[in-house]
Design a protein around this motif. Structure first.
Motif, PDB file in Angstrom:
ATOM      1  N   GLY A 155      61.736 -39.074  -3.179  1.00 40.77           N
ATOM      2  CA  GLY A 155      61.820 -37.754  -3.794  1.00 40.77           C
ATOM      3  C   GLY A 155      62.321 -36.660  -2.870  1.00 40.77           C
ATOM      4  N   LEU A 156      63.062 -37.029  -1.828  1.00 39.07           N
ATOM      5  CA  LEU A 156      63.525 -36.034  -0.859  1.00 39.07           C
ATOM      6  C   LEU A 156      64.882 -35.475  -1.279  1.00 39.07           C
ATOM      7  CD1 LEU A 156      62.521 -37.873   2.430  1.00 39.07           C
ATOM      8  CD2 LEU A 156      61.317 -36.004   1.264  1.00 39.07           C
ATOM      9  N   THR A 157      64.994 -34.155  -1.232  1.00 44.39           N
ATOM     10  CA  THR A 157      66.233 -33.483  -1.624  1.00 44.39           C
ATOM     11  C   THR A 157      66.660 -32.389  -0.651  1.00 44.39           C
ATOM     12  OG1 THR A 157      64.993 -31.871  -2.941  1.00 44.39           O
ATOM     13  CG2 THR A 157      65.746 -33.888  -4.061  1.00 44.39           C
ATOM     14  N   GLY A 158      65.884 -32.151   0.407  1.00 46.02           N
ATOM     15  CA  GLY A 158      66.193 -31.072   1.333  1.00 46.02           C
ATOM     16  C   GLY A 158      65.694 -29.717   0.888  1.00 46.02           C
ATOM     17  N   GLU A 159      64.848 -29.681  -0.137  1.00 49.99           N
ATOM     18  CA  GLU A 159      64.381 -28.412  -0.672  1.00 49.99           C
ATOM     19  C   GLU A 159      63.642 -27.597   0.393  1.00 49.99           C
ATOM     20  OE1 GLU A 159      61.890 -26.683  -4.541  1.00 49.99           O
ATOM     21  OE2 GLU A 159      61.893 -28.833  -4.076  1.00 49.99           O
ATOM     22  N   GLY A 160      63.967 -26.308   0.444  1.00 50.10           N
ATOM     23  CA  GLY A 160      63.317 -25.408   1.379  1.00 50.10           C
ATOM     24  C   GLY A 160      63.949 -25.349   2.756  1.00 50.10           C
ATOM     25  N   VAL A 161      64.995 -26.138   2.991  1.00 54.13           N
ATOM     26  CA  VAL A 161      65.645 -26.178   4.299  1.00 54.13           C
ATOM     27  C   VAL A 161      66.980 -25.434   4.224  1.00 54.13           C
ATOM     28  CG1 VAL A 161      66.556 -27.669   6.119  1.00 54.13           C
ATOM     29  CG2 VAL A 161      64.541 -28.387   4.796  1.00 54.13           C
ATOM     30  N   LYS A 162      67.245 -24.605   5.221  1.00 52.40           N
ATOM     31  CA  LYS A 162      68.477 -23.816   5.264  1.00 52.40           C
ATOM     32  C   LYS A 162      69.454 -24.464   6.249  1.00 52.40           C
ATOM     33  CE  LYS A 162      66.502 -19.777   6.151  1.00 52.40           C
ATOM     34  NZ  LYS A 162      66.323 -18.314   6.292  1.00 52.40           N
ATOM     35  N   VAL A 163      70.662 -24.742   5.765  1.00 52.49           N
ATOM     36  CA  VAL A 163      71.678 -25.413   6.564  1.00 52.49           C
ATOM     37  C   VAL A 163      72.901 -24.513   6.695  1.00 52.49           C
ATOM     38  CG1 VAL A 163      73.137 -27.446   6.813  1.00 52.49           C
ATOM     39  CG2 VAL A 163      70.875 -27.661   5.751  1.00 52.49           C
ATOM     40  N   LEU A 537      63.188 -32.850   7.638  1.00 50.48           N
ATOM     41  CA  LEU A 537      62.403 -31.627   7.785  1.00 50.48           C
ATOM     42  C   LEU A 537      61.611 -31.316   6.523  1.00 50.48           C
ATOM     43  CD1 LEU A 537      64.943 -29.343   9.696  1.00 50.48           C
ATOM     44  CD2 LEU A 537      62.813 -30.338  10.585  1.00 50.48           C
ATOM     45  N   GLU A 538      62.135 -31.694   5.363  1.00 47.01           N
ATOM     46  CA  GLU A 538      61.370 -31.527   4.130  1.00 47.01           C
ATOM     47  C   GLU A 538      60.131 -32.427   4.147  1.00 47.01           C
ATOM     48  OE1 GLU A 538      61.872 -32.133  -0.730  1.00 47.01           O
ATOM     49  OE2 GLU A 538      63.364 -32.940   0.671  1.00 47.01           O
ATOM     50  N   ALA A 539      60.332 -33.666   4.599  1.00 44.78           N
ATOM     51  CA  ALA A 539      59.216 -34.612   4.621  1.00 44.78           C
ATOM     52  C   ALA A 539      58.229 -34.295   5.735  1.00 44.78           C
ATOM     53  CB  ALA A 539      59.755 -36.024   4.794  1.00 44.78           C
ATOM     54  N   LYS A 540      58.728 -33.860   6.872  1.00 49.03           N
ATOM     55  CA  LYS A 540      57.893 -33.594   8.044  1.00 49.03           C
ATOM     56  C   LYS A 540      58.302 -32.253   8.642  1.00 49.03           C
ATOM     57  CE  LYS A 540      57.415 -38.537   9.112  1.00 49.03           C
ATOM     58  NZ  LYS A 540      57.602 -39.596  10.140  1.00 49.03           N
ATOM     59  N   PRO A 541      57.899 -31.153   7.993  1.00 45.36           N
ATOM     60  CA  PRO A 541      58.396 -29.824   8.382  1.00 45.36           C
ATOM     61  C   PRO A 541      58.013 -29.377   9.783  1.00 45.36           C
ATOM     62  CG  PRO A 541      56.643 -29.656   6.741  1.00 45.36           C
ATOM     63  CD  PRO A 541      57.004 -31.095   6.823  1.00 45.36           C
ATOM     64  N   ASP A 542      57.004 -29.997  10.371  1.00 47.94           N
ATOM     65  CA  ASP A 542      56.564 -29.580  11.706  1.00 47.94           C
ATOM     66  C   ASP A 542      57.272 -30.352  12.823  1.00 47.94           C
ATOM     67  OD1 ASP A 542      54.765 -27.742  10.604  1.00 47.94           O
ATOM     68  OD2 ASP A 542      53.183 -29.266  10.440  1.00 47.94           O
ATOM     69  N   THR A 543      58.253 -31.164  12.475  1.00 47.61           N
ATOM     70  CA  THR A 543      58.956 -31.944  13.495  1.00 47.61           C
ATOM     71  C   THR A 543      59.763 -31.019  14.392  1.00 47.61           C
ATOM     72  OG1 THR A 543      59.155 -33.770  11.928  1.00 47.61           O
ATOM     73  CG2 THR A 543      60.539 -33.843  13.893  1.00 47.61           C
ATOM     74  N   ASP A 582      69.406 -44.312   9.516  1.00 44.81           N
ATOM     75  CA  ASP A 582      68.632 -44.852   8.390  1.00 44.81           C
ATOM     76  C   ASP A 582      67.566 -43.820   8.087  1.00 44.81           C
ATOM     77  OD1 ASP A 582      66.868 -46.121   6.669  1.00 44.81           O
ATOM     78  OD2 ASP A 582      66.941 -48.046   7.708  1.00 44.81           O
ATOM     79  N   ILE A 583      67.814 -42.973   7.074  1.00 49.73           N
ATOM     80  CA  ILE A 583      66.914 -41.850   6.836  1.00 49.73           C
ATOM     81  C   ILE A 583      65.556 -42.303   6.322  1.00 49.73           C
ATOM     82  CG2 ILE A 583      67.867 -41.445   4.547  1.00 49.73           C
ATOM     83  CD1 ILE A 583      66.426 -38.867   7.061  1.00 49.73           C
ATOM     84  N   VAL A 584      65.495 -43.403   5.581  1.00 46.86           N
ATOM     85  CA  VAL A 584      64.208 -43.889   5.091  1.00 46.86           C
ATOM     86  C   VAL A 584      63.325 -44.312   6.261  1.00 46.86           C
ATOM     87  CG1 VAL A 584      63.057 -45.644   3.712  1.00 46.86           C
ATOM     88  CG2 VAL A 584      65.161 -44.583   2.867  1.00 46.86           C
ATOM     89  N   ALA A 585      63.881 -45.075   7.181  1.00 46.97           N
ATOM     90  CA  ALA A 585      63.112 -45.497   8.353  1.00 46.97           C
ATOM     91  C   ALA A 585      62.689 -44.297   9.187  1.00 46.97           C
ATOM     92  CB  ALA A 585      63.945 -46.467   9.193  1.00 46.97           C
ATOM     93  N   ALA A 586      63.577 -43.293   9.274  1.00 48.01           N
ATOM     94  CA  ALA A 586      63.243 -42.102  10.060  1.00 48.01           C
ATOM     95  C   ALA A 586      62.088 -41.336   9.443  1.00 48.01           C
ATOM     96  CB  ALA A 586      64.471 -41.202  10.174  1.00 48.01           C
ATOM     97  N   VAL A 587      62.073 -41.233   8.124  1.00 51.80           N
ATOM     98  CA  VAL A 587      61.029 -40.472   7.440  1.00 51.80           C
ATOM     99  C   VAL A 587      59.723 -41.239   7.411  1.00 51.80           C
ATOM    100  CG1 VAL A 587      60.317 -39.602   5.176  1.00 51.80           C
ATOM    101  CG2 VAL A 587      62.613 -39.110   6.049  1.00 51.80           C
ATOM    102  N   GLU A 588      59.765 -42.531   7.160  1.00 52.49           N
ATOM    103  CA  GLU A 588      58.533 -43.306   6.975  1.00 52.49           C
ATOM    104  C   GLU A 588      57.907 -43.766   8.278  1.00 52.49           C
ATOM    105  OE1 GLU A 588      59.601 -46.464   4.276  1.00 52.49           O
ATOM    106  OE2 GLU A 588      59.004 -45.236   2.549  1.00 52.49           O
ATOM    107  N   GLY A 589      58.678 -43.762   9.355  1.00 53.87           N
ATOM    108  CA  GLY A 589      58.150 -44.273  10.608  1.00 53.87           C
ATOM    109  C   GLY A 589      57.067 -43.393  11.206  1.00 53.87           C
ATOM    110  N   THR A 590      56.135 -44.037  11.888  1.00 52.23           N
ATOM    111  CA  THR A 590      55.059 -43.308  12.568  1.00 52.23           C
ATOM    112  C   THR A 590      55.114 -43.512  14.085  1.00 52.23           C
ATOM    113  OG1 THR A 590      53.557 -45.179  12.271  1.00 52.23           O
ATOM    114  CG2 THR A 590      53.543 -43.468  10.571  1.00 52.23           C
TER     115      THR A 590
END
Length: 887
Positions: A155-163, A537-543, A582-590
Motif C-alpha cells: 500500500g505504499l504510494t509516497g504519500e506525504g513525501v515532497k520530492v 520514507l512513507e513506510a519508515k518516516p524516521d529513517t 529492491d524496494i520491498v526488501a528495503a521496506v520490510e527488512g529489519t
C-alpha cells in the motif's frame, strides 16, 4: 644562421577547460613543419565558482557573518583590480559566488584573502530527446524493482513525501501530473531560474531570466517527474513509482540547450528552503571530483536530512572514471541504469511471429495494414554496387553497416521498394535516423538483428503490417545499460552506488509534444530511485537520510555481466555498484549493515582488513551466514584511445576474479534491538590496473543482504595525466600536446622551439594540454629559461586549480593563456607581479590523483619551450591591475 622555430599550425577554436572538444584532422599542408587540425567549437570557460573559506548558514553561522565575509571578498578583489561579474551568490548550503571572468582573472582570484578555491562552472548538457519507435513497458520497469508489489501489497504510494525535480520544469497541466500548479496540487512548489531562452552554451543566451512559473517547454523534466510520481488520470495514462508524492519543479534549463552548475546550486538552495524531503537530479557533468561544488552541496543536503539522488552519467562508452557531479558526491546516491525488461513496439507479422520495429527519424509513417513480399538486398551501400535482389514493388530488407541509413534507404527507393526494413548487425532492436528529410515518402524502419536473421530464414517471404503496439521482451532487459557511466570516483570511492531501470522508459511528456514519450538514460533511473526513497520514507518516516543509501545498497541485487549474460558472472562493481534496488526488501527488512559499501582505495596484491556493523531493529535475534560473491573486474588505466570518428571506443579488458573474502567467523548473530561486528579480510591476487570488486553477503531465513566492495589494484600514481599525445603521428617525433601555442584567426600555431610574445592586444602564450586522468592539483609555474629554476623561491605560480576532472577523450585539449604575471605575497597588498621582459619557460605541474604533494614521483611535470616576453615598453610598475593598467 638563426633558424625559425618549427611550428605546427592548428586550425582550432579554444578548447574547454572542463571536458574538452573533439579534434578532427584535415589535410596536411605542403610544409613539413605544419598541419591543419580543426575543432568543433569554442568552449573555454567564462564562468567560475569562487568558494570562500567560511561556512554557510546551514553550518552554524548567521546570515550576517556570511554577508560580511562576502563583502570583504568583494572589497579585496576590487582593490586587486580583478575584473569579474557576479551571477549568483550562495549563503545557505555553500558560501561563495558564481562569476563571469576571463581565465586569467579567475586564476588571480585564488590569491584574494578569504578565497578557498576556484572551480570552473561546467555546462550541463542538454537532455536527450525521445527514442523513436518502441516505448518502454511501464509495468515491466516497476516489476524489476518490486515497486509493483510495494504498491499492491504494502500500500505504499509516497504519500506525504515532497520530492524536488531539478530539471527542465514540469508540465503541471498534464492530467497525470495534477492538472495545475500550486498549493493543493501535485506540483505544489517550484520556480523557474532561467527562462525559456536560456542556453548556457552561448554568451547571448547565458544570462538567466527567472520567473515564478516552472512550466516545461523541453520535456525532460516532465518525463522525470512522471517516473517519480505520475498518477494516471485515464486508463491509458502513466502511473509513476510513487503516485501520491508532492512535487517541486525547479527549472534550470531553457526550452533548448544546456544549463550550468551555478544555476543548479541556486535551485538546490531553493529546494532546501521549500522543505523538500527528496531531491532528484537527472543531470550532471561527467569526469568530475567529489569536491566539485554541486557534489559538495548534495552532500550537505544529506547532512541536513534530505535524500539526494542523482544520475551516475551516460558516459559509459568513454571508459572508467567517467562519473559525473553531483552523482559522484560522497553522500549522494549515484544511480546507474539497467535496460527495461520489455518494450511496447509497433510490429508486423511474418512467419507466424510478431516482429517489433522502430520507425526511423525523418521517415514516413509505417503502414498499419497490408501484406507485402520482401527481399534481402544486402547492405545496400553505394560502394557495394548492385543490390543483391530487385525490391521493385516489395519491401527491401537490408543489414546495418557499411554506410548510413539514408544511403541504404535511398538505394532501395531508387529501385522502387515500397518500404525499407534495416536489421541490426547485433542482437538488439535499435533506433535509427535518416539525418533529415529524405525527399521520399517510403517508410524506413529498424528491427533487431535476431529478427533480421529470422526473416532471412523464412521460406514464405511476406510481412503483414499491424495496427497498434505489442509487448516484446527486451534481450538486454535487466542488464546494465551500455551508456551507463563507469566509476570509480577519482579518489577511488565506490561509485556508482546502485541502479534502477533507465533504458527505454515510457512516461509523461508535455502535452504539446504528445503527452507521453520513451527516453533512455541514467536520467530515467535516478527518478525511479527517488520514488522508491519516497516509499521508504512513507513506510519508515524516521529513517535518517544518512541511512537510506545503506538500506538500499544492502537490499539491492547485482546483475550478471552484460558482456556474457549466460556465464552467470556478476557485472563489475565499478559499473553497477550494489545492483538493482529492491524496494520491498528495503521496506520490510529489519537488519541493516553499515557501511553500505566498502571503498578499499589503492593497493598492491595482498590482504585488506575490513569491519562491518550489523544492526537489528527487529524483535528477534538474527543469525546470518557470511559469504562472498565474485564479480567481473575491469582493467584499464586511462581514457579509451579510439579513432577521431569514434573517440569513445572502449579500451576496457574484462577478467574474472582478482579478489576474495575471508571471514573471522562463518556467521554472525545479531541480538534483537542490538548490533554485532563482522570482521573480514579482502584479499587480492597479483594484477595491475584492475578495478576489482565483489560482494560480501549476509544471509539467513528470508534475509539476504549485500555489501559491495571495490578498489584499485596497482600503483595508482603510475597513471600519468599529461604525457600521452595522440597527435604525434601528425609530425613524427614531435608532440603537439602539451604544447606552447599562439591563437590565430583560424586556430593555433604550436611552437616546438619557442616563440616571442608582445603581451599586447592579447598576444599571449597559451599552454595546450590534455588531461588523461583526473588531476588533484594543476599548477602553472614560471621558470627562468636559462636555469629552469622558479623565478621566485616562493612565489612563482601563475595559475593553479584543484580537482580538475579528466578529458572526455584523447582527441581533446585544454588551453590556458599566460598574461605575464605571477602570484605574490598577500602580506603587503601586492597579490600579483608582472615579470620583466626576458626569456621564460612554463612548467605544467600535475599532482596525480590521490597523490602525496611531498613525493616528487606523484607529480608529472611538463616544461614548455622558451617563451620570450618582448613588450614594446618595459612595465614601470611591478604589480598589475588586470583591467590592463599597472599600479
Amino acid at each position: 644562421m638563426k633558424l625559425a622555430p618549427l611550428a605546427v599550425i592548428v586550425s582550432a577554436a579554444v578548447a574547454t577547460a572542463l571536458s574538452g572538444a573533439p579534434l578532427s584532422h584535415a589535410a596536411t599542408t605542403a610544409s613539413v613543419n605544419a598541419t591543419q587540425i580543426s575543432i568543433a567549437q569554442d568552449e573555454t570557460p567564462k564562468r567560475w565558482f569562487v568558494e570562500l573559506s567560511g561556512p554557510a548558514t546551514t553550518q552554524g553561522v548567521t546570515p550576517g557573518a556570511v554577508k560580511n565575509e562576502q563583502a570583504a571578498f568583494r572589497r579585496a578583489a576590487k582593490a586587486a583590480g580583478i575584473n569579474f561579474k557576479e551571477r549568483f551568490e550562495y549563503q545557505t548550503l555553500w558560501n561563495g559566488f558564481s562569476i563571469e571572468a576571463s581565465f586569467a582573472d579567475a586564476g588571480k582570484l585564488r590569491a584574494v584573502p578569504g578565497v578557498k578555491n576556484v572551480y570552473p562552472v561546467v555546462d550541463v548538457q542538454a537532455p536527450p530527446r525521445p527514442d523513436p519507435g518502441s516505448k518502454g513497458d511501464v509495468e515491466a520497469a516497476i516489476s524489476l524493482t518490486g515497486v509493483d508489489i510495494a504498491r499492491s501489497e504494502l500500500g505504499l504510494t509516497g504519500e506525504g513525501v515532497k520530492v524536488a525535480i531539478i530539471d527542465t520544469g514540469i508540465d503541471y497541466d498534464h492530467p497525470d501530473l495534477g492538472g495545475d500548479f500550486g498549493p493543493g496540487f501535485k506540483v505544489a512548489y517550484g520556480f523557474d531560474f532561467v527562462g525559456d531562452d536560456y542556453d548556457a552554451r552561448f554568451p547571448e543566451t547565458s544570462t538567466p531570466a527567472p520567473d515564478d512559473d516552472p512550466d516545461d517547454c523541453n520535456g525532460h523534466g516532465t518525463h522525470v517527474a512522471g517516473i517519480v510520481g505520475a498518477k494516471a488520470a485515464e486508463p491509458d495514462g502513466v502511473t509513476g513509482v510513487a503516485p501520491e508524492v508532492t512535487l517541486g519543479a525547479y527549472r534550470v534549463f531553457g526550452c533548448e540547450g544546456s544549463s550550468s552548475a551555478d544555476v543548479i546550486i541556486a535551485a538546490l538552495e531553493r529546494a532546501y528552503l521549500d522543505g523538500m524531503d527528496v531531491v532528484n537530479q537527472s543531470l550532471g557533468a561527467a569526469y568530475q571530483w567529489p569536491q566539485y561544488p554541486t557534489a559538495v552541496v548534495g552532500d550537505r543536503l544529506v547532512e541536513l536530512g534530505v535524500s539526494v539522488i542523482a544520475s551516475a552519467g551516460n558516459s559509459g562508452a568513454f571508459g572508467t572514471f567517467s562519473g559525473g557531479a553531483p552523482g559522484i558526491g560522497r553522500d549522494v546516491i549515484g544511480v546507474a541504469s539497467y535496460d527495461n525488461a520489455a518494450t511496447l513496439s509497433p510490429f508486423f507479422e511474418a512467419g507466424g511471429q510478431n516482429v517489433a520495429y522502430g520507425v526511423m527519424s525523418f521517415s514516413a509513417p509505417a503502414p498499419m495494414s497490408g501484406t507485402e513480399e520482401y527481399v534481402f538486398i544486402g547492405r545496400a551501400c553505394d560502394a557495394d554496387g548492385d543490390l543483391l535482389a530487385d525490391p521493385a514493388g516489395k519491401t527491401a530488407l537490408a543489414v546495418r553497416g557499411g554506410c548510413n541509413f539514408a544511403e541504404k534507404a535511398q538505394n532501395a527507393v531508387d529501385a522502387s521498394a515500397t518500404a525499407v526494413v534495416i536489421y541490426n548487425s547485433s542482437a538488439p532492436l535499435f533506433s535509427g535516423t535518416l539525418g533529415g528529410d529524405p525527399g521520399h515518402d517510403v517508410p524506413v524502419v529498424s528491427i533487431s538483428g535476431t529478427d533480421g536473421l529470422f526473416l532471412r530464414g523464412l521460406d514464405s517471404a511476406e510481412i503483414t503490417w499491424q495496427e497498434g503496439s505489442a509487448r516484446f521482451p527486451n534481450p538486454t532487459g535487466g542488464l546494465i545499460s551500455g551508456f551507463s557511466s563507469w566509476g570509480l570516483s577519482p579518489d577511488l570511492e565506490l561509485k556508482p552506488d546502485l541502479g534502477a531501470p533507465g533504458g527505454a522508459i515510457f512516461a509523461t511528456y508535455p502535452l504539446e509534444f504528445g503527452g507521453y514519450a520513451t527516453l533512455s538514460g541514467t536520467s530515467m533511473s535516478a527518478p525511479h530511485v527517488a520514488g522508491a526513497v519516497a516509499m521508504l520514507l512513507e513506510a519508515k518516516p524516521d529513517t535518517p537520510a544518512s541511512h537510506i543509501r545503506d538500506i538500499l545498497q544492502n537490499t539491492a541485487e547485482p546483475k550478471v555481466w552484460s558482456g556474457n549474460p549466460l556465464s552467470g558472472f556478476l557485472g563489475p562493481v565499478a559499473r553497477q555498484g550494489a545492483g538493482m534496488i529492491d524496494i520491498v526488501a528495503a521496506v520490510e527488512g529489519t537488519v541493516r549493515v553499515s557501511p553500505g559499501k566498502l571503498s578499499l582505495g589503492e593497493s598492491e596484491a595482498g590482504t585488506h582488513p575490513v569491519s562491518l556493523t550489523v544492526y537489528n531493529s527487529g524483535a528477534d535475534d538474527v543469525t546470518l551466514d557470511l559469504e562472498a560473491e565474485t564479480a567481473v573486474i575491469g582493467v584499464t588505466r586511462s581514457i579509451p584511445s579510439g579513432p577521431p570518428d569514434n573517440p569513445g571506443a572502449t579500451g576496457i579488458g574484462y577478467f574474472l576474479g582478482g579478489s576474495g573474502v575471508a571471514f573471522e567467523a562463518e556467521s554472525v548473530t545479531v541480538p534483537a534491538g542490538g548490533s554485532a561486528t563482522v570482521n573480514a579480510t579482502v584479499f587480492t591476487a597479483p594484477g595491475q590496473d584492475e578495478l576489482y570488486g565483489g560482494y560480501i553477503t549476509l544471509s539467513g531465513g528470508d534475509t539476504m543482504l549485500r555489501v559491495p566492495y571495490a578498489g584499485y589494484l596497482g600503483d595508482y600514481q603510475l597513471i600519468n595525466p599529461l604525457s600521452e599525445d595522440v597527435f604525434d603521428q601528425i609530425v613524427p617525433g614531435r608532440d603537439l600536446v602539451p604544447g606552447l601555442a599562439r591563437p590565430t584567426a583560424t586556430g593555433w600555431t604550436i611552437y616546438f622551439e619557442g616563440a616571442t610574445f608582445t603581451m599586447e592586444n592579447e598576444d599571449f602564450p597559451y599552454l595546450l594540454f590534455n588531461v588523461g586522468h583526473h588531476v588533484e592539483r594543476l599548477e602553472f609555474q614560471v621558470l627562468d629559461a636559462g636555469t629552469e629554476a622558479p623565478v621566485h623561491p616562493v612565489f612563482s605560480t601563475y595559475f593553479a586549480i584543484d580537482y580538475l576532472g579528466r578529458s572526455s577523450t584523447r582527441q581533446t585539449f585544454f588551453a590556458v593563456p599566460w598574461d605575464g604575471t605571477r602570484e605574490h605575497s598577500v602580506g603587503n597588498g601586492d597579490l600579483f607581479k608582472i615579470v620583466p621582459n626576458g626569456d621564460y619557460k612554463m612548467a605544467i605541474r600535475a599532482l596525480k590523483a590521490n597523490g602525496d604533494p611531498s613525493n616528487p614521483d606523484h607529480w608529472e611535470i611538463w616544461t614548455s619551450p622558451t617563451i620570450t616576453i618582448a613588450r614594446p615598453e618595459e612595465p614601470k610598475k611591478k604589480t598589475i591591475n588586470l583591467r590592463g593598467k599597472g599600479r
